[in-house]
Design an enzyme around this catalytic site. Sequence first.
Site, PDB file in Angstrom:
ATOM      1  N   HIS A  12      -8.098  11.589  -3.873  1.00  0.00           N
ATOM      2  CA  HIS A  12      -7.599  10.210  -3.838  1.00  0.00           C
ATOM      3  C   HIS A  12      -7.277   9.816  -2.395  1.00  0.00           C
ATOM      4  O   HIS A  12      -7.145  10.668  -1.521  1.00  0.00           O
ATOM      5  CB  HIS A  12      -6.328  10.058  -4.683  1.00  0.00           C
ATOM      6  CG  HIS A  12      -6.602   9.981  -6.152  1.00  0.00           C
ATOM      7  ND1 HIS A  12      -6.798  11.095  -6.929  1.00  0.00           N
ATOM      8  CD2 HIS A  12      -6.717   8.911  -6.988  1.00  0.00           C
ATOM      9  CE1 HIS A  12      -7.020  10.728  -8.184  1.00  0.00           C
ATOM     10  NE2 HIS A  12      -6.990   9.404  -8.249  1.00  0.00           N
TER      11      HIS A  12
ATOM     12  N   LYS B  59      -1.644   7.935  -1.833  1.00  0.00           N
ATOM     13  CA  LYS B  59      -1.197   8.348  -3.176  1.00  0.00           C
ATOM     14  C   LYS B  59       0.052   9.219  -3.077  1.00  0.00           C
ATOM     15  O   LYS B  59       0.136  10.116  -2.253  1.00  0.00           O
ATOM     16  CB  LYS B  59      -2.326   9.085  -3.914  1.00  0.00           C
ATOM     17  CG  LYS B  59      -1.946   9.401  -5.347  1.00  0.00           C
ATOM     18  CD  LYS B  59      -3.145   9.679  -6.227  1.00  0.00           C
ATOM     19  CE  LYS B  59      -2.742  10.095  -7.623  1.00  0.00           C
ATOM     20  NZ  LYS B  59      -1.969   9.086  -8.339  1.00  0.00           N
TER      21      LYS B  59
HETATM   22  P1  NAD Z   1       1.141   0.741  -4.720  1.00  0.00           P
HETATM   23  O1  NAD Z   1       2.185   1.504  -3.950  1.00  0.00           O
HETATM   24  O2  NAD Z   1       0.068   0.038  -3.970  1.00  0.00           O
HETATM   25  O3  NAD Z   1       1.850  -0.342  -5.663  1.00  0.00           O
HETATM   26  C1  NAD Z   1       3.037  -0.113  -6.371  1.00  0.00           C
HETATM   27  C2  NAD Z   1       3.821  -1.426  -6.344  1.00  0.00           C
HETATM   28  O4  NAD Z   1       4.933  -1.272  -7.210  1.00  0.00           O
HETATM   29  C3  NAD Z   1       4.385  -1.760  -4.946  1.00  0.00           C
HETATM   30  O5  NAD Z   1       4.092  -3.115  -4.627  1.00  0.00           O
HETATM   31  C4  NAD Z   1       5.879  -1.531  -5.095  1.00  0.00           C
HETATM   32  O6  NAD Z   1       6.655  -2.383  -4.273  1.00  0.00           O
HETATM   33  C5  NAD Z   1       6.059  -1.861  -6.585  1.00  0.00           C
HETATM   34  N1  NAD Z   1       7.269  -1.278  -7.153  1.00  0.00           N
HETATM   35  C6  NAD Z   1       7.750  -0.017  -7.035  1.00  0.00           C
HETATM   36  N2  NAD Z   1       8.900   0.103  -7.719  1.00  0.00           N
HETATM   37  C7  NAD Z   1       9.136  -1.086  -8.294  1.00  0.00           C
HETATM   38  C8  NAD Z   1      10.174  -1.585  -9.143  1.00  0.00           C
HETATM   39  N3  NAD Z   1      11.208  -0.826  -9.486  1.00  0.00           N
HETATM   40  N4  NAD Z   1      10.108  -2.875  -9.552  1.00  0.00           N
HETATM   41  C9  NAD Z   1       9.091  -3.674  -9.177  1.00  0.00           C
HETATM   42  N5  NAD Z   1       8.065  -3.252  -8.382  1.00  0.00           N
HETATM   43  C10 NAD Z   1       8.103  -1.985  -7.947  1.00  0.00           C
HETATM   44  O7  NAD Z   1       0.535   1.804  -5.739  1.00  0.00           O
HETATM   45  P2  NAD Z   1      -0.817   1.674  -6.595  1.00  0.00           P
HETATM   46  O8  NAD Z   1      -1.936   2.344  -5.889  1.00  0.00           O
HETATM   47  O9  NAD Z   1      -0.977   0.261  -7.061  1.00  0.00           O
HETATM   48  O10 NAD Z   1      -0.467   2.621  -7.844  1.00  0.00           O
HETATM   49  C11 NAD Z   1       0.658   2.356  -8.673  1.00  0.00           C
HETATM   50  C12 NAD Z   1       0.736   3.421  -9.767  1.00  0.00           C
HETATM   51  O11 NAD Z   1      -0.392   3.311 -10.642  1.00  0.00           O
HETATM   52  C13 NAD Z   1       0.715   4.878  -9.256  1.00  0.00           C
HETATM   53  O12 NAD Z   1       1.585   5.650 -10.057  1.00  0.00           O
HETATM   54  C14 NAD Z   1      -0.730   5.296  -9.477  1.00  0.00           C
HETATM   55  O13 NAD Z   1      -0.877   6.699  -9.612  1.00  0.00           O
HETATM   56  C15 NAD Z   1      -1.014   4.585 -10.768  1.00  0.00           C
HETATM   57  N6  NAD Z   1      -2.434   4.370 -11.071  1.00  0.00           N
HETATM   58  C16 NAD Z   1      -2.804   4.507 -12.368  1.00  0.00           C
HETATM   59  C17 NAD Z   1      -4.099   4.232 -12.752  1.00  0.00           C
HETATM   60  C18 NAD Z   1      -4.463   4.292 -14.214  1.00  0.00           C
HETATM   61  O14 NAD Z   1      -5.606   3.975 -14.588  1.00  0.00           O
HETATM   62  N7  NAD Z   1      -3.520   4.658 -15.108  1.00  0.00           N
HETATM   63  C19 NAD Z   1      -5.042   3.834 -11.802  1.00  0.00           C
HETATM   64  C20 NAD Z   1      -4.649   3.694 -10.468  1.00  0.00           C
HETATM   65  C21 NAD Z   1      -3.319   3.947 -10.118  1.00  0.00           C
END
Ligand code: NAD
Length: 267
Positions: free
Chosen positions: A155, A159
């Site tokens: 990744h 991450k």
């Molecule tokens: P990212 O850091 O770009 O985005 C996360 C966002 O959440 C940020 O804008 C952050 O400010 C916000 N955030 C954090 N805590 C918060 C809260 N308490 N209230 C409101 N907003 C909050 O990360 P990303 O790459 O978008 O990934 C996010 C999550 O999704 C990770 O855990 C990643 O592993 C997961 N993910 C899952 C899949 C899937 O298919 N299930 C796919 C991609 C990513």
Amino acid sequence: MVKVVIVGAGGRMGKALIQAVVAKEDTVLYGAVDLPENPNLGKDAGELAGCETQNVALTDNLLNALEGADVLIDFTFHAAVPNNIKIAAEKHCAVVIGTTGLTPEETEVVRKESFKIPVVWAPNMSVGVNLLFALTKKVAEILGPDYDAEIVEMHHRHKQDAPSGTAMRIAESLAEGRKRQLADVACYGRQGITGERPKGEIGIHTLRGGDVIGDHTVIFAGDSERFELTHKASDRGVFANGAVFAASWITDKKPRIYDMQDILGLS
Ligand code: NAD
């Protein structure tokens, strides 16, 4: 129309989710939530995601954003999930969780709240990866422990958790196919004088770098042959489309935890 609120709306996945909600015919963007320190609070969430104006301002108030909503989609950070799901349950709102890396305590909160509201929870929302889970289990059943199984995931450098939730789910599918408990056979990376590889071990290896969206390979290494299953995501849209599909699907379901295998008929 299914009224969708996205928490984590300012993040990488948040933007892809807004695009997917706007593009899907039966969903509408009803709320977009991120942290108080997000510099874009108050701006239009659609425009921030590169779509047309949605008349939904990015906010840090999840409770207010959920008033009258049908589904919350959570792609945030593991520690944020328990509070988010408790607020959703208070508002009788279904939840789709894509966030990975939850601790056992955080997982327990999700389990408890799922007695009150329907929850879709999947470490990977793409159709291809869910097929990979099912195929991995089947191949593990057929080949058995004579074939050494190793999982490799890569990744992007940002991450936060490792191994990926997807790699862990692949490992669980493998262990299930062999009728073993993952904790008894998992090996997370190797270093030093490790000795011979024990039969039945499941190796799990993490690579991080660049802007890789998500690559997963399962290797079954036998004598004189190697069988590999690989999935490579090249656009976050595959996860976002899966999550928004789940959001439409879940609205009329009974409280419990579902995963993408249930939705795609692979379970
Ligand atoms: P990212 O850091 O770009 O985005 C996360 C966002 O959440 C940020 O804008 C952050 O400010 C916000 N955030 C954090 N805590 C918060 C809260 N308490 N209230 C409101 N907003 C909050 O990360 P990303 O790459 O978008 O990934 C996010 C999550 O999704 C990770 O855990 C990643 O592993 C997961 N993910 C899952 C899949 C899937 O298919 N299930 C796919 C991609 C990513």
